[in-house]
Design a protein around this motif. Structure first.
Motif, PDB file in Angstrom:
ATOM      1  N   THR A  31      -0.442 -31.077  -2.128  1.00  0.00           N
ATOM      2  CA  THR A  31      -1.351 -31.574  -3.171  1.00  0.00           C
ATOM      3  C   THR A  31      -2.504 -30.610  -3.405  1.00  0.00           C
ATOM      4  O   THR A  31      -2.932 -30.393  -4.549  1.00  0.00           O
ATOM      5  CB  THR A  31      -1.892 -32.952  -2.780  1.00  0.00           C
ATOM      6  OG1 THR A  31      -0.806 -33.829  -2.475  1.00  0.00           O
ATOM      7  CG2 THR A  31      -2.696 -33.557  -3.928  1.00  0.00           C
ATOM      8  N   ILE A  32      -3.019 -30.005  -2.329  1.00  0.00           N
ATOM      9  CA  ILE A  32      -4.109 -29.034  -2.486  1.00  0.00           C
ATOM     10  C   ILE A  32      -3.660 -27.857  -3.341  1.00  0.00           C
ATOM     11  O   ILE A  32      -4.370 -27.422  -4.269  1.00  0.00           O
ATOM     12  CB  ILE A  32      -4.594 -28.554  -1.107  1.00  0.00           C
ATOM     13  CG1 ILE A  32      -5.354 -29.667  -0.397  1.00  0.00           C
ATOM     14  CG2 ILE A  32      -5.492 -27.320  -1.255  1.00  0.00           C
ATOM     15  CD1 ILE A  32      -5.765 -29.332   1.016  1.00  0.00           C
ATOM     16  N   PHE A  33      -2.461 -27.345  -3.072  1.00  0.00           N
ATOM     17  CA  PHE A  33      -1.999 -26.197  -3.855  1.00  0.00           C
ATOM     18  C   PHE A  33      -1.540 -26.602  -5.251  1.00  0.00           C
ATOM     19  O   PHE A  33      -1.543 -25.782  -6.168  1.00  0.00           O
ATOM     20  CB  PHE A  33      -0.898 -25.455  -3.098  1.00  0.00           C
ATOM     21  CG  PHE A  33      -1.447 -24.561  -2.033  1.00  0.00           C
ATOM     22  CD1 PHE A  33      -1.955 -23.315  -2.341  1.00  0.00           C
ATOM     23  CD2 PHE A  33      -1.504 -24.983  -0.711  1.00  0.00           C
ATOM     24  CE1 PHE A  33      -2.487 -22.486  -1.371  1.00  0.00           C
ATOM     25  CE2 PHE A  33      -2.033 -24.164   0.274  1.00  0.00           C
ATOM     26  CZ  PHE A  33      -2.528 -22.914  -0.052  1.00  0.00           C
ATOM     27  N   MET A  34      -1.198 -27.868  -5.449  1.00  0.00           N
ATOM     28  CA  MET A  34      -0.955 -28.344  -6.811  1.00  0.00           C
ATOM     29  C   MET A  34      -2.257 -28.350  -7.611  1.00  0.00           C
ATOM     30  O   MET A  34      -2.279 -28.017  -8.807  1.00  0.00           O
ATOM     31  CB  MET A  34      -0.336 -29.740  -6.783  1.00  0.00           C
ATOM     32  CG  MET A  34       0.073 -30.263  -8.147  1.00  0.00           C
ATOM     33  SD  MET A  34       1.390 -29.269  -8.917  1.00  0.00           S
ATOM     34  CE  MET A  34       2.817 -29.811  -7.958  1.00  0.00           C
ATOM     35  N   LEU A  35      -3.347 -28.729  -6.954  1.00  0.00           N
ATOM     36  CA  LEU A  35      -4.653 -28.663  -7.613  1.00  0.00           C
ATOM     37  C   LEU A  35      -4.998 -27.223  -8.000  1.00  0.00           C
ATOM     38  O   LEU A  35      -5.552 -26.982  -9.080  1.00  0.00           O
ATOM     39  CB  LEU A  35      -5.737 -29.227  -6.689  1.00  0.00           C
ATOM     40  CG  LEU A  35      -5.745 -30.732  -6.445  1.00  0.00           C
ATOM     41  CD1 LEU A  35      -6.860 -31.107  -5.469  1.00  0.00           C
ATOM     42  CD2 LEU A  35      -5.923 -31.498  -7.755  1.00  0.00           C
ATOM     43  N   LEU A  36      -4.673 -26.276  -7.113  1.00  0.00           N
ATOM     44  CA  LEU A  36      -4.919 -24.873  -7.442  1.00  0.00           C
ATOM     45  C   LEU A  36      -4.031 -24.407  -8.597  1.00  0.00           C
ATOM     46  O   LEU A  36      -4.434 -23.560  -9.398  1.00  0.00           O
ATOM     47  CB  LEU A  36      -4.670 -24.000  -6.222  1.00  0.00           C
ATOM     48  CG  LEU A  36      -5.723 -24.073  -5.115  1.00  0.00           C
ATOM     49  CD1 LEU A  36      -5.294 -23.248  -3.915  1.00  0.00           C
ATOM     50  CD2 LEU A  36      -7.076 -23.597  -5.619  1.00  0.00           C
ATOM     51  N   ALA A  37      -2.815 -24.980  -8.684  1.00  0.00           N
ATOM     52  CA  ALA A  37      -1.906 -24.589  -9.761  1.00  0.00           C
ATOM     53  C   ALA A  37      -2.434 -25.018 -11.123  1.00  0.00           C
ATOM     54  O   ALA A  37      -2.277 -24.306 -12.115  1.00  0.00           O
ATOM     55  CB  ALA A  37      -0.515 -25.182  -9.519  1.00  0.00           C
ATOM     56  N   ILE A  38      -3.056 -26.191 -11.186  1.00  0.00           N
ATOM     57  CA  ILE A  38      -3.566 -26.693 -12.478  1.00  0.00           C
ATOM     58  C   ILE A  38      -5.040 -26.335 -12.682  1.00  0.00           C
ATOM     59  O   ILE A  38      -5.622 -26.707 -13.702  1.00  0.00           O
ATOM     60  CB  ILE A  38      -3.385 -28.216 -12.597  1.00  0.00           C
ATOM     61  CG1 ILE A  38      -4.247 -28.945 -11.554  1.00  0.00           C
ATOM     62  CG2 ILE A  38      -1.923 -28.596 -12.430  1.00  0.00           C
ATOM     63  CD1 ILE A  38      -4.222 -30.458 -11.703  1.00  0.00           C
ATOM     64  N   TYR A  39      -5.609 -25.602 -11.718  1.00  0.00           N
ATOM     65  CA  TYR A  39      -7.027 -25.256 -11.799  1.00  0.00           C
ATOM     66  C   TYR A  39      -7.399 -24.555 -13.108  1.00  0.00           C
ATOM     67  O   TYR A  39      -8.413 -24.900 -13.731  1.00  0.00           O
ATOM     68  CB  TYR A  39      -7.412 -24.392 -10.594  1.00  0.00           C
ATOM     69  CG  TYR A  39      -8.895 -24.175 -10.432  1.00  0.00           C
ATOM     70  CD1 TYR A  39      -9.655 -25.034  -9.652  1.00  0.00           C
ATOM     71  CD2 TYR A  39      -9.539 -23.112 -11.057  1.00  0.00           C
ATOM     72  CE1 TYR A  39     -11.013 -24.832  -9.499  1.00  0.00           C
ATOM     73  CE2 TYR A  39     -10.898 -22.905 -10.905  1.00  0.00           C
ATOM     74  CZ  TYR A  39     -11.630 -23.764 -10.125  1.00  0.00           C
ATOM     75  OH  TYR A  39     -12.977 -23.571  -9.987  1.00  0.00           O
TER      76      TYR A  39
END
Length: 216
Positions: A31-39
């Protein structure tokens, strides 16, 4: 002579069971890296300042949610234990701090970096080369860290996570610089895969360790 090794094996098994077997760690990481993906998308919608506030608040909520789920889902099934402050536990703490700093560094690079507007081809080539150098270092650092933790704790999937995260981030940088992508698709695909692993592990954990009805 045989009690000490057995005790160490039991302690290691309890540690792995309480930290990696329920899949909650994988769900948090994905989930953390998904947040970075949509950042970059949320930055366009909210602006740089509010976007980083949103990310940090979301990060705090995710960590809190993971701790709560571990308390209410994993705790009743395997019990609550207070691990001794062993060298491995200290290594995990150091690893966690380093990973948080690396994650925040990636966010700050995005936060302080240029937007998604087009740039001349010559400038794009220079920016791309600089980006590759930075991201290759990130690939190496994250890959080595995850490999070390996978070896120390005997969690084989960590070997793959580190290198794949670094390579997915490198691919996202490449597509951003050369194709103008604002959504980091390679990183999102990998984050989704890690989350899927987490869901599978959680489902298996719930079946393997059901809550026993308390006797009257």
């Amino acid at each position: 002579m045989t009690e000490t090794p057995n005790l160490r094996q039991v302690q290691k098994r309890i540690y792995l069971l309480s930290n990696f077997e329920d899949g909650l760690w994988d769900l948090l990481l994905g989930t953390i890296f998904m947040l970075l993906a949509i950042y970059p998308l949320t930055r366009e919608a909210l602006g740089p300042e509010w976007n980083i506030v949103l990310f940090l608040v979301s990060l705090g909520l995710l960590v809190g949610a993971q701790l709560a789920l571990r308390h209410f889902i994993s705790g009743p099934r395997i019990g609550h234990a207070r691990p001794r402050r062993t060298p491995k536990l200290r290594l995990l703490l150091i690893f966690t701090i380093i990973m948080v700093l690396l994650t925040l560094s990636l966010v700050l690079v995005t936060f302080l970096g240029p937007g998604s507007e087009a740039v001349p081809s010559s400038a794009s080539e220079t920016s791309t080369e600089r980006g590759y150098a930075v991201e290759l270092i990130v690939v190496l650092v994250i890959g080595v860290l995850f490999t070390a933790m996978g070896y120390i704790f005997g969690v084989s999937r960590l070997y793959f996570y580190g290198w794949l995260i670094g390579l997915a981030n490198l691919a996202s940088v490449y597509m951003t610089h050369n194709a103008g992508w604002t959504f980091n698709i390679p990183l999102a695909v990998l984050a989704g895969g890690i989350m899927l692993v987490g869901f599978v592990l959680l489902s298996r954990f719930l079946r393997k360790y059901p809550i026993r009805a308390q006797e009257a």
